[in-house]
Design a protein around this motif. Sequence first.
Motif, PDB file in Angstrom:
ATOM      1  N   ARG A 192      -9.721   7.177   5.910  1.00 38.12           N
ATOM      2  CA  ARG A 192      -9.567   8.016   7.749  1.00 38.12           C
ATOM      3  C   ARG A 192     -10.219   8.389   8.391  1.00 38.12           C
ATOM      4  O   ARG A 192     -10.872   8.124   9.029  1.00 38.12           O
ATOM      5  CB  ARG A 192      -8.446   7.335   8.028  1.00 38.12           C
ATOM      6  N   ASP A 200      -8.448  10.669   2.449  1.00 38.42           N
ATOM      7  CA  ASP A 200      -8.572  10.064   3.188  1.00 38.42           C
ATOM      8  C   ASP A 200      -9.333   9.502   3.260  1.00 38.42           C
ATOM      9  O   ASP A 200     -10.070   9.961   4.231  1.00 38.42           O
ATOM     10  CB  ASP A 200      -7.379  10.634   4.136  1.00 38.42           C
ATOM     11  N   ARG A 256      -5.271   1.587  -2.611  1.00 34.27           N
ATOM     12  CA  ARG A 256      -4.253   2.011  -2.568  1.00 34.27           C
ATOM     13  C   ARG A 256      -4.517   2.796  -1.500  1.00 34.27           C
ATOM     14  O   ARG A 256      -5.548   3.436  -1.216  1.00 34.27           O
ATOM     15  CB  ARG A 256      -4.059   2.588  -3.975  1.00 34.27           C
ATOM     16  N   LEU A 257      -3.318   3.582  -1.459  1.00 34.75           N
ATOM     17  CA  LEU A 257      -3.360   5.040  -0.435  1.00 34.75           C
ATOM     18  C   LEU A 257      -2.937   6.162  -1.073  1.00 34.75           C
ATOM     19  O   LEU A 257      -2.917   6.474  -2.434  1.00 34.75           O
ATOM     20  CB  LEU A 257      -1.402   4.326   0.252  1.00 34.75           C
ATOM     21  N   THR A 258      -4.274   7.323  -0.317  1.00 39.01           N
ATOM     22  CA  THR A 258      -4.201   8.747  -0.855  1.00 39.01           C
ATOM     23  C   THR A 258      -2.265   8.806  -0.578  1.00 39.01           C
ATOM     24  O   THR A 258      -2.056   9.584   0.403  1.00 39.01           O
ATOM     25  CB  THR A 258      -4.865   8.904  -0.102  1.00 39.01           C
ATOM     26  N   ALA A 310      -5.423   2.973   7.476  1.00 41.92           N
ATOM     27  CA  ALA A 310      -6.811   2.869   6.184  1.00 41.92           C
ATOM     28  C   ALA A 310      -7.373   1.446   6.383  1.00 41.92           C
ATOM     29  O   ALA A 310      -8.333   1.491   5.814  1.00 41.92           O
ATOM     30  CB  ALA A 310      -5.842   2.839   5.382  1.00 41.92           C
ATOM     31  N   ALA A 331       0.341   5.127   8.585  1.00 41.42           N
ATOM     32  CA  ALA A 331      -1.117   5.212   7.439  1.00 41.42           C
ATOM     33  C   ALA A 331      -1.810   4.298   6.807  1.00 41.42           C
ATOM     34  O   ALA A 331      -3.158   4.187   6.655  1.00 41.42           O
ATOM     35  CB  ALA A 331      -0.543   6.492   6.123  1.00 41.42           C
ATOM     36  N   ALA A 332      -1.244   3.350   6.139  1.00 43.50           N
ATOM     37  CA  ALA A 332      -1.810   1.929   5.831  1.00 43.50           C
ATOM     38  C   ALA A 332      -2.700   1.325   6.255  1.00 43.50           C
ATOM     39  O   ALA A 332      -3.136   0.433   6.182  1.00 43.50           O
ATOM     40  CB  ALA A 332      -0.698   1.395   4.764  1.00 43.50           C
ATOM     41  N   LEU A 358       0.608  -1.351  -0.268  1.00 41.03           N
ATOM     42  CA  LEU A 358      -0.373   0.004  -0.267  1.00 41.03           C
ATOM     43  C   LEU A 358       0.696   0.879   0.500  1.00 41.03           C
ATOM     44  O   LEU A 358       0.337   2.241  -0.508  1.00 41.03           O
ATOM     45  CB  LEU A 358      -0.994  -0.174   1.028  1.00 41.03           C
ATOM     46  N   ALA A 359       1.935   1.618   0.955  1.00 43.18           N
ATOM     47  CA  ALA A 359       3.023   2.212   0.942  1.00 43.18           C
ATOM     48  C   ALA A 359       3.220   2.572  -0.801  1.00 43.18           C
ATOM     49  O   ALA A 359       3.734   3.860  -0.792  1.00 43.18           O
ATOM     50  CB  ALA A 359       3.886   2.083   1.942  1.00 43.18           C
ATOM     51  N   LEU A 410       4.308   6.047   5.772  1.00 44.97           N
ATOM     52  CA  LEU A 410       3.017   5.657   5.375  1.00 44.97           C
ATOM     53  C   LEU A 410       2.898   4.047   5.471  1.00 44.97           C
ATOM     54  O   LEU A 410       1.688   3.513   5.638  1.00 44.97           O
ATOM     55  CB  LEU A 410       4.327   4.851   3.178  1.00 44.97           C
TER      56      LEU A 410
END
Length: 535
Positions: free
Chosen positions: A258, A256, A240-242, A230, A226-227, A208-209, A223
Amino acid sequence: MFDRVGLAGMGDEALISALTAATQDEAKVAARRLALIGEVIARQCDGEDDDHAHQVVDGWAWAQAAVAAACNLNPHAASKQMRIAQALRDRLPRTAALFASGVVSATVIDAITWRTHLVEDPDALALIDAAIAGEAGEYGAHSEKQLIGAVDVWVEKFDPDAVVRSKRNARDLYVEFGDKDDPNGVASFWGRLRVTDTKVLQQRLDALADTVCPNDPRRRGELRAAALAALGVIGPALQRLTCGCGNPDCEGSGKDPRAGAVTIYVLADQVPAAGQQAPQQSVPGAAGTPESEPTTTEPETTSESDSVPESGGDSEPQAPAAQSRPAAPAACHPSPAVMLDGAIIPAAMLAELVAGGATVKPLAEIADLPTERQYRPSVALTAFVRMRAMTCSFPGCSRAAHRCDLDHLIPWPAGPTHPGNLGPLCRLHHLLKTFGGWTPTAKPDGSIGWSAPTGHTYSKAPGAAILFPHWNIQAPIPRKRAITLLDDTDRDTKMPVRQRTRAQDRAQRINTERTRNHQERALELADLQANPPPF
């Protein structure tokens, strides 16, 4: 007491002598306090029959409620004090005698009782108690690590399977959240997973990062964080990650996910004018900008029922609530958000949540919350009551309101569904109120008075009164309606029960840990025999 009057004239020798005596007196008072707690436990738990021991509100729960209210402790802290008191009374009489004489401190006693709690053999325990009592007077000068080692020496000598092993070195799997030293806005977590699980999770977070563009300014660790967050919101469907590059044309830009799981309840605020002694009360309900005033977090869920089921999961926290304010002096900075569990969300992070797609809702004004005809409160009334209290309404309990049942203090239908008759109660204290003889009385300012079965009275103020003193939370107390309640003479038979008693659970935990310690010692001995040291 803390001014220098009466102290400045003391000589150095007299000052230090007085300090030494005060320290000893403090230990004596602490010992007396624990002796009283031990007597509370004895009266509620000694001789408890099997039927009562299987109830959720057993003798220990009754004692815990009394201790928590009297000492203004949350349930966990009260239980810890009770375990220490029980150990001193029943397991370590010689050490208890030293404590009562002021020779050792409460901190030392805490460590001793914990490091010996796995000892089961009475003869071994008596030897350990005698050995510790012989040298416990010196423990106060040790560091925490040295103190633990000193106690463990005797436990290792007389009952090696009872040595408390560090959780970080144990072979069981766990995940822990939050540390008292965490800064505002973030929370640490740590744990141990199976190596295969760790690898799978790491690969998923790294994958995801890697979905953000090369211009994203975050480091690999950020990252991954955040992943992981999420994943907790979106789950396996997250692809995918924002991206955080800031370029609107980037393929990974957008809101995001989250932030989408957060609801911000907004509360209007006023800043006191120059010379004003206290902020004027404003009316809640006006939505404001995220940079404004304190916020509180609440999940967007309907209320729990007043009936007490045998089991029930806690709702997951989803939201904060914000306050806005009119034109503020230049010296006034945006206030942070306050989550219902007490965590602080800095104003900048709050603004990011709003920009990222968090739901923003105004809190209803008290004038807009009349008596409701139905049993379950509306969403607006639920939000108001939980935001007002912020925690469980039982004295000393700090469980967040969104993880509590929403209770009619006067049972419905005699007690109406009205802000003056509703309060959040965690499941334990809901049961105590329902079955245990604890009687709540609501007051217009949102505080709740409690009458204990012993006749003592306590009061729990709403959290909003401290954090949001300008907010109008005054609610008239509705009259009890003239409705005949159903006969409930068999109410005690409806008490939820446990499959195993509290004592059985504790015995199993101790036996499990002792077995693990024995196995680890056997492995260490086998390794030592296979690879003897070079001497």
